[in-house]
Enzyme design. Structure first.
Site, PDB file in Angstrom:
ATOM      1  N   TYR A   7       0.845  -1.204   0.000  1.00  0.00           N
ATOM      2  CA  TYR A   7       0.000   0.000   0.000  1.00  0.00           C
ATOM      3  C   TYR A   7       0.878   1.251   0.000  1.00  0.00           C
ATOM      4  O   TYR A   7       0.677   2.169  -0.796  1.00  0.00           O
ATOM      5  CB  TYR A   7      -0.902  -0.020   1.229  1.00  0.00           C
ATOM      6  CG  TYR A   7      -1.713   1.242   1.468  1.00  0.00           C
ATOM      7  CD1 TYR A   7      -2.913   1.455   0.792  1.00  0.00           C
ATOM      8  CD2 TYR A   7      -1.292   2.209   2.391  1.00  0.00           C
ATOM      9  CE1 TYR A   7      -3.664   2.602   1.027  1.00  0.00           C
ATOM     10  CE2 TYR A   7      -2.040   3.350   2.629  1.00  0.00           C
ATOM     11  CZ  TYR A   7      -3.226   3.543   1.945  1.00  0.00           C
ATOM     12  OH  TYR A   7      -3.972   4.679   2.178  1.00  0.00           O
TER      13      TYR A   7
HETATM   14  N1  LIG Z   1      -8.885   7.578   5.976  1.00  0.00           N
HETATM   15  C1  LIG Z   1      -7.586   7.787   6.109  1.00  0.00           C
HETATM   16  O1  LIG Z   1      -7.047   7.909   7.217  1.00  0.00           O
HETATM   17  C2  LIG Z   1      -6.702   7.942   4.869  1.00  0.00           C
HETATM   18  C3  LIG Z   1      -5.397   8.388   5.050  1.00  0.00           C
HETATM   19  C4  LIG Z   1      -4.581   8.539   3.938  1.00  0.00           C
HETATM   20  C5  LIG Z   1      -5.065   8.237   2.665  1.00  0.00           C
HETATM   21  N2  LIG Z   1      -6.338   7.801   2.514  1.00  0.00           N
HETATM   22  C6  LIG Z   1      -6.772   7.492   1.136  1.00  0.00           C
HETATM   23  O2  LIG Z   1      -7.993   8.154   0.855  1.00  0.00           O
HETATM   24  C7  LIG Z   1      -8.787   7.359  -0.031  1.00  0.00           C
HETATM   25  C8  LIG Z   1     -10.137   7.104   0.589  1.00  0.00           C
HETATM   26  O3  LIG Z   1      -9.932   6.399   1.815  1.00  0.00           O
HETATM   27  P1  LIG Z   1     -11.095   6.236   2.898  1.00  0.00           P
HETATM   28  O4  LIG Z   1     -10.433   6.161   4.220  1.00  0.00           O
HETATM   29  O5  LIG Z   1     -12.180   7.220   2.656  1.00  0.00           O
HETATM   30  O6  LIG Z   1     -11.601   4.751   2.543  1.00  0.00           O
HETATM   31  P2  LIG Z   1     -12.998   4.042   2.883  1.00  0.00           P
HETATM   32  O7  LIG Z   1     -12.664   2.597   3.029  1.00  0.00           O
HETATM   33  O8  LIG Z   1     -13.703   4.735   3.979  1.00  0.00           O
HETATM   34  O9  LIG Z   1     -13.827   4.231   1.527  1.00  0.00           O
HETATM   35  C9  LIG Z   1     -13.285   3.763   0.328  1.00  0.00           C
HETATM   36  C10 LIG Z   1     -14.361   3.710  -0.736  1.00  0.00           C
HETATM   37  O10 LIG Z   1     -13.722   3.200  -1.912  1.00  0.00           O
HETATM   38  C11 LIG Z   1     -14.431   2.048  -2.366  1.00  0.00           C
HETATM   39  N3  LIG Z   1     -13.491   1.114  -2.945  1.00  0.00           N
HETATM   40  C12 LIG Z   1     -12.446   0.513  -2.307  1.00  0.00           C
HETATM   41  N4  LIG Z   1     -11.834  -0.331  -3.152  1.00  0.00           N
HETATM   42  C13 LIG Z   1     -12.500  -0.254  -4.327  1.00  0.00           C
HETATM   43  C14 LIG Z   1     -12.355  -0.902  -5.573  1.00  0.00           C
HETATM   44  N5  LIG Z   1     -11.408  -1.825  -5.777  1.00  0.00           N
HETATM   45  N6  LIG Z   1     -13.202  -0.559  -6.586  1.00  0.00           N
HETATM   46  C15 LIG Z   1     -14.183   0.350  -6.389  1.00  0.00           C
HETATM   47  N7  LIG Z   1     -14.382   0.980  -5.221  1.00  0.00           N
HETATM   48  C16 LIG Z   1     -13.551   0.680  -4.203  1.00  0.00           C
HETATM   49  C17 LIG Z   1     -15.128   1.472  -1.133  1.00  0.00           C
HETATM   50  O11 LIG Z   1     -16.262   0.685  -1.497  1.00  0.00           O
HETATM   51  C18 LIG Z   1     -15.490   2.737  -0.376  1.00  0.00           C
HETATM   52  O12 LIG Z   1     -16.723   3.259  -0.810  1.00  0.00           O
HETATM   53  C19 LIG Z   1      -7.977   6.075  -0.280  1.00  0.00           C
HETATM   54  O13 LIG Z   1      -7.246   6.204  -1.469  1.00  0.00           O
HETATM   55  C20 LIG Z   1      -7.045   6.007   0.923  1.00  0.00           C
HETATM   56  O14 LIG Z   1      -5.884   5.267   0.650  1.00  0.00           O
HETATM   57  C21 LIG Z   1      -7.173   7.631   3.588  1.00  0.00           C
END
Ligand SMILES: NC(=O)c1ccc[n+]([C@@H]2O[C@H](COP(=O)([O-])OP(=O)(O)OC[C@H]3O[C@@H](n4cnc5c(N)ncnc54)[C@H](O)[C@@H]3O)[C@@H](O)[C@H]2O)c1
Length: 256
Positions: A161
């Protein structure tokens, strides 16, 4: 929540948000809709994507949803084409879908590695490729990629990741060079710890809150809406000279 600025330049613009059914992507979809953008949601969770679309429609906005796993590139590009048919030429792309599943480096297989790259990196390039003709025809556009601060801090159990998220900074920089002459800006937002529906329970865990705030300058937990508000600015005309950069949105990480 603090008062929100208005970005009039976003009104009427078709925007695609991958992973828009939950978390940061959902906050992005709702925020762009509040500013009058026409929102297309791509997510493998079709029920969740439909619910976000319906919430936007109920508030008087314009939205459409398409179900696809972003790791399946033909399905992803078909979903983008279907949304384009309903919303018009795509002018903003938020490459947000991703998944931070923990994994053990020593037992990781080549297939698992490829799968993590497919879920966290590869789709960004092909979603961008799919919307580039629209953006060129419109005289410009904005692509916002979601990175992460996890690799900057050497987070444990996230080798694949973290590698994918680090590469997104390079992808952003290189793509901004190629697409810049067409008026297309490419940016990366690297969020720090951000509480989403998936992790919301941690807000009530005093140990988590004190450890998280202990490493931040800003004494507030980062929310999905904080990240969405940054994306609004980056996609707006106000950010017309911003391209190729990674902006860290983590409450001001303090090394201890
Ligand atoms: N939340 C955090 O602390 C954080 C920190 C740094 C980066 N991010 C990044 O921000 C982005 C969103 O993260 P989040 O925390 O909101 O995630 P989350 O898990 O809350 O939501 C992710 C969404 O993406 C969808 N998804 C995941 N894999 C998928 C796939 N293969 N095809 C289609 N849809 C898919 C899920 O169904 C969900 O609706 C990601 O790229 C994550 O790496 C999040």
């Amino acid at each position: 929540m603090s008062r929100e600025n208005s970005y009039h330049s976003l009104a009427g613009k078709p925007v695609i948000v991958t992973g828009g059914a939950a978390g940061i992507g959902k906050a992005m979809a709702l925020a762009f809709a509040r500013h009058g953008a026409h929102v297309g949601i791509v997510d493998r969770d079709s029920k969740g994507a439909d619910a976000v679309r319906d919430a936007i429609l109920a508030a008087g906005g314009t939205a459409a949803a398409a179900s696809s796993d972003v790791a399946d590139i033909p399905a992803l590009t078909a979903a983008i084409a279907a949304l384009r048919q309903q919303l018009g030429r795509i002018q903003i792309l938020i490459n947000n879908a991703g998944h931070d599943e923990r994994h053990d480096f020593e037992t990781m297989t080549p297939d698992y590695w490829d799968d993590r790259m497919a879920v966290n990196l590869r789709h960004l390039a092909f979603a961008a490729q799919a919307v580039t003709p629209d953006m060129k025809q419109s005289g410009g556009g904005t692509i916002i990629n979601l990175g992460s601060t996890s690799w900057m801090q050497g987070a444990a159990g996230l080798i694949a990741y973290g590698t994918a998220k680090a590469a997104i900074g390079g992808f952003t920089q290189c793509l901004s060079r190629d697409l810049g002459p067409h008026g297309i800006r490419v940016m990366c937002i690297a969020p720090g710890r951000t509480l989403t529906e998936r992790s919301q329970a941690l807000a009530n865990d005093p140990a988590y809150v004190s450890e998280t705030l202990g490493r931040q300058a800003v004494q507030q937990l980062v929310t999905p809406d904080d990240i969405a508000r940054l994306a609004l600015w980056l996609a707006s005309d106000d950010a017309r000279i911003m391209s190729g950069q990674t902006i860290i949105a983590d409450g001001g990480h303090i090394q201890r």
